[in-house]
Design an enzyme around this catalytic site. Structure first.
Site: not given
Length: 265
Positions: A10-13, A15-18, A121
């Site tokens: 679904i998404g990434s940042g 530190y990791g992913e969703v 945020d």
């Protein structure tokens, strides 16, 4: 992790992913936030804070943390799967009353502040909506609990378009009012489907803010010209976006206006 069948990213940042996933026990769709753990540094402080904050929150308009799975290499946070990001939901439901979503967003922010949590945020991408129209504030990775007094804080928080002028100018000691600025930007965008301050850099962002919101009078004139909304909605937006954070409206004051004009949460 055998309980969950991993699906699409679904998404990434940082530190990791969703990931989308299926809970094989309940047969329900969930969202898995998977954070990679460093052997030397261990669990990131942002993850620890996010878990700590989410565990103490319980509100209809706040995403709930279902469970945590911790292994040597991976930390997984399990959340309910929420169907839509805010802007997509609004785009698909243009005939519906936006004020119902605005009301839910305000109720969620009011609850966070009552619980001494600053989100840090708030932006449309971090606001989700279920298929039956229940709004959920999500992504607490940058959040702070003001019960733990650890200023100075970083000024490099909040996505640029929703960042308050005091943060843009480098303030490291702030409170709930940084969320209130973001809230005003988001409410405006929910109604117009256009960002109010789409800056390209910190300097450009401040220039845009000074031009459009340098005074309450200039901001009110612009909002009244662009938005066909009740007067109390204009008042909330204008007071959220006061350049002087000491004059900015509080979540409690917004709730008073809502209760008088629209009804409570």
């Amino acid at each position: 992790m055998t309980r969950y069948i991993l699906g699409a990213l679904i998404g990434s940042g940082t530190y990791g992913e969703v990931y989308e996933a299926i809970d094989t026990e309940t047969k329900e769709k969930v969202a898995l936030k998977r954070i990679r753990l460093n052997e030397k540094e261990g669990m990131p402080g942002t993850a620890l804070r996010e878990i700590s904050i989410l565990k103490k929150l319980s509100h209809r308009n706040i995403i709930s943390l279902v469970s945590i799975i911790h292994t040597d290499a991976l930390l997984t946070m399990v959340f309910p799967f929420i169907d839509y990001e805010l802007k997509k939901y609004i785009g698909m439901n243009t005939g519906k009353n936006i004020m119902e979503l605005v009301n839910q967003l305000i109720c969620g922010v009011h609850y966070l502040h009552r619980m001494n949590v600053v989100h840090r945020d708030l932006k449309p991408q971090n606001i989700l909506v279920t298929s039956d129209g229940v709004l959920k504030i999500a992504d607490f990775g940058l959040s702070r609990s003001l019960e733990i007094r650890v200023p100075p804080y970083s000024s490099e928080v909040v996505t640029l378009w929703y960042r308050s002028p005091e943060l843009l100018m480098g303030s490291t000691s702030y409170r709930f009012y940084v969320d209130i600025w973001s809230l005003g930007c988001i409410i405006y965008e929910m109604i117009t489907l256009e960002p109010l301050f789409p800056g390209e850099s910190k300097e450009n962002q401040l220039t845009l803010i000074r031009r459009k919101a340098g005074t309450r009078r200039s901001l009110r004139g612009m909002v009244e010209q662009r938005l066909a909304v009740p007067k109390f909605v204009t008042e909330i937006i204008v007071r959220c976006l006061d350049f002087n954070y000491n004059q900015r409206i509080t979540a409690d004051e917004i709730m008073e206006i809502l209760e008088n004009e629209y009804g409570a949460c």
